[in-house]
Design a protein around this motif. Structure first.
Motif, PDB file in Angstrom:
ATOM      1  N   GLY A  19      -2.227 -25.159 -37.465  1.00  0.00           N
ATOM      2  CA  GLY A  19      -3.502 -25.845 -37.588  1.00  0.00           C
ATOM      3  C   GLY A  19      -3.545 -27.197 -36.913  1.00  0.00           C
ATOM      4  N   TYR A  20      -2.511 -27.541 -36.202  1.00  0.00           N
ATOM      5  CA  TYR A  20      -2.474 -28.820 -35.495  1.00  0.00           C
ATOM      6  C   TYR A  20      -1.446 -28.732 -34.382  1.00  0.00           C
ATOM      7  CZ  TYR A  20       1.447 -29.401 -38.687  1.00  0.00           C
ATOM      8  OH  TYR A  20       2.597 -29.197 -39.407  1.00  0.00           O
ATOM      9  N   GLY A  21      -1.526 -29.663 -33.465  1.00  0.00           N
ATOM     10  CA  GLY A  21      -0.603 -29.631 -32.350  1.00  0.00           C
ATOM     11  C   GLY A  21      -0.322 -31.018 -31.817  1.00  0.00           C
ATOM     12  N   ARG A  22       0.626 -31.067 -30.925  1.00  0.00           N
ATOM     13  CA  ARG A  22       1.012 -32.315 -30.273  1.00  0.00           C
ATOM     14  C   ARG A  22       1.409 -31.971 -28.837  1.00  0.00           C
ATOM     15  NH1 ARG A  22       5.833 -34.312 -33.153  1.00  0.00           N
ATOM     16  NH2 ARG A  22       6.844 -32.742 -31.892  1.00  0.00           N
ATOM     17  N   ALA A  23       0.895 -32.737 -27.915  1.00  0.00           N
ATOM     18  CA  ALA A  23       1.232 -32.553 -26.494  1.00  0.00           C
ATOM     19  C   ALA A  23       1.019 -31.100 -26.057  1.00  0.00           C
ATOM     20  CB  ALA A  23       2.666 -32.999 -26.224  1.00  0.00           C
ATOM     21  N   ASP A  24      -0.138 -30.556 -26.418  1.00  0.00           N
ATOM     22  CA  ASP A  24      -0.526 -29.185 -26.049  1.00  0.00           C
ATOM     23  C   ASP A  24       0.334 -28.090 -26.667  1.00  0.00           C
ATOM     24  OD1 ASP A  24      -2.677 -30.045 -24.526  1.00  0.00           O
ATOM     25  OD2 ASP A  24      -1.484 -30.182 -22.695  1.00  0.00           O
ATOM     26  N   GLU A  25       1.129 -28.419 -27.680  1.00  0.00           N
ATOM     27  CA  GLU A  25       1.936 -27.418 -28.383  1.00  0.00           C
ATOM     28  C   GLU A  25       1.442 -27.275 -29.816  1.00  0.00           C
ATOM     29  OE1 GLU A  25       6.338 -27.204 -28.587  1.00  0.00           O
ATOM     30  OE2 GLU A  25       6.223 -28.399 -26.744  1.00  0.00           O
ATOM     31  N   ILE A  26       1.256 -26.046 -30.264  1.00  0.00           N
ATOM     32  CA  ILE A  26       0.891 -25.792 -31.656  1.00  0.00           C
ATOM     33  C   ILE A  26       2.144 -25.969 -32.491  1.00  0.00           C
ATOM     34  CG2 ILE A  26       0.035 -24.065 -33.291  1.00  0.00           C
ATOM     35  CD1 ILE A  26      -2.054 -25.172 -31.313  1.00  0.00           C
ATOM     36  N   PHE A  27       1.999 -26.676 -33.622  1.00  0.00           N
ATOM     37  CA  PHE A  27       3.156 -27.003 -34.439  1.00  0.00           C
ATOM     38  C   PHE A  27       3.321 -26.023 -35.598  1.00  0.00           C
ATOM     39  CE2 PHE A  27       5.492 -29.416 -37.687  1.00  0.00           C
ATOM     40  CZ  PHE A  27       6.594 -29.788 -36.945  1.00  0.00           C
ATOM     41  N   ILE A  28       4.526 -25.541 -35.773  1.00  0.00           N
ATOM     42  CA  ILE A  28       4.928 -24.724 -36.918  1.00  0.00           C
ATOM     43  C   ILE A  28       6.108 -25.443 -37.557  1.00  0.00           C
ATOM     44  CG2 ILE A  28       5.768 -22.473 -37.712  1.00  0.00           C
ATOM     45  CD1 ILE A  28       3.010 -22.298 -36.392  1.00  0.00           C
ATOM     46  N   ILE A  29       6.003 -25.744 -38.852  1.00  0.00           N
ATOM     47  CA  ILE A  29       7.064 -26.507 -39.519  1.00  0.00           C
ATOM     48  C   ILE A  29       8.331 -25.648 -39.660  1.00  0.00           C
ATOM     49  CG2 ILE A  29       6.249 -25.951 -41.836  1.00  0.00           C
ATOM     50  CD1 ILE A  29       7.167 -28.727 -42.706  1.00  0.00           C
ATOM     51  N   PRO A  30       9.482 -26.164 -39.245  1.00  0.00           N
ATOM     52  CA  PRO A  30      10.734 -25.420 -39.401  1.00  0.00           C
ATOM     53  C   PRO A  30      11.084 -25.227 -40.881  1.00  0.00           C
ATOM     54  CG  PRO A  30      11.005 -27.229 -37.838  1.00  0.00           C
ATOM     55  CD  PRO A  30       9.682 -27.418 -38.522  1.00  0.00           C
ATOM     56  N   GLN A  31      11.718 -24.150 -41.194  1.00  0.00           N
ATOM     57  CA  GLN A  31      12.080 -23.844 -42.588  1.00  0.00           C
ATOM     58  C   GLN A  31      12.886 -24.966 -43.232  1.00  0.00           C
ATOM     59  OE1 GLN A  31      10.834 -21.236 -44.250  1.00  0.00           O
ATOM     60  NE2 GLN A  31      11.784 -22.033 -46.096  1.00  0.00           N
ATOM     61  N   ASP A  32      13.754 -25.596 -42.451  1.00  0.00           N
ATOM     62  CA  ASP A  32      14.588 -26.674 -42.990  1.00  0.00           C
ATOM     63  C   ASP A  32      13.776 -27.875 -43.497  1.00  0.00           C
ATOM     64  OD1 ASP A  32      16.746 -25.131 -42.341  1.00  0.00           O
ATOM     65  OD2 ASP A  32      17.363 -26.350 -40.630  1.00  0.00           O
ATOM     66  N   TYR A  33      12.544 -28.018 -43.003  1.00  0.00           N
ATOM     67  CA  TYR A  33      11.700 -29.151 -43.392  1.00  0.00           C
ATOM     68  C   TYR A  33      10.803 -28.822 -44.579  1.00  0.00           C
ATOM     69  CZ  TYR A  33      13.103 -31.423 -39.069  1.00  0.00           C
ATOM     70  OH  TYR A  33      13.818 -31.993 -38.041  1.00  0.00           O
ATOM     71  N   ARG A  34      10.795 -27.594 -45.026  1.00  0.00           N
ATOM     72  CA  ARG A  34       9.941 -27.216 -46.152  1.00  0.00           C
ATOM     73  C   ARG A  34      10.552 -27.712 -47.457  1.00  0.00           C
ATOM     74  NH1 ARG A  34       6.002 -23.971 -44.275  1.00  0.00           N
ATOM     75  NH2 ARG A  34       6.440 -22.952 -42.304  1.00  0.00           N
TER      76      ARG A  34
END
Length: 71
Positions: A52-67
């Motif tokens: 639902g958001y991006g940075r520098a033309d890349e869509i962001f998916i949160i890595p499992q380690d950050y959950r």
């Protein structure tokens, strides 16, 4: 009325962490505006779904380690 809107990746924070952010943010605003601001301070934490958001033309998916591990 002070209003703070924090957007964070969905699942990145536990309920306990969100509560702490609300309390600490409220305390910080009370330092600036006085204790009279406390009952009128609103802190909104919005969770944004993966993709639902991006940075520098890349869509962001949160890595499992950050959950967050829910408590």
């Amino acid at each position: 009325m002070p209003f703070v809107n924090i957007k964070t990746p969905e699942g990145a924070l536990s309920r306990t962490q969100k509560e702490e952010i609300v309390h600490r943010t409220t305390d910080m605003l009370v330092e600036y505006f006085s204790e009279a601001a406390r009952p009128h301070t609103m802190v909104l934490i919005e969770e944004v779904k993966d993709g639902g958001y991006g940075r520098a033309d890349e869509i962001f998916i949160i890595p499992q380690d950050y959950r967050a591990n829910e408590e």
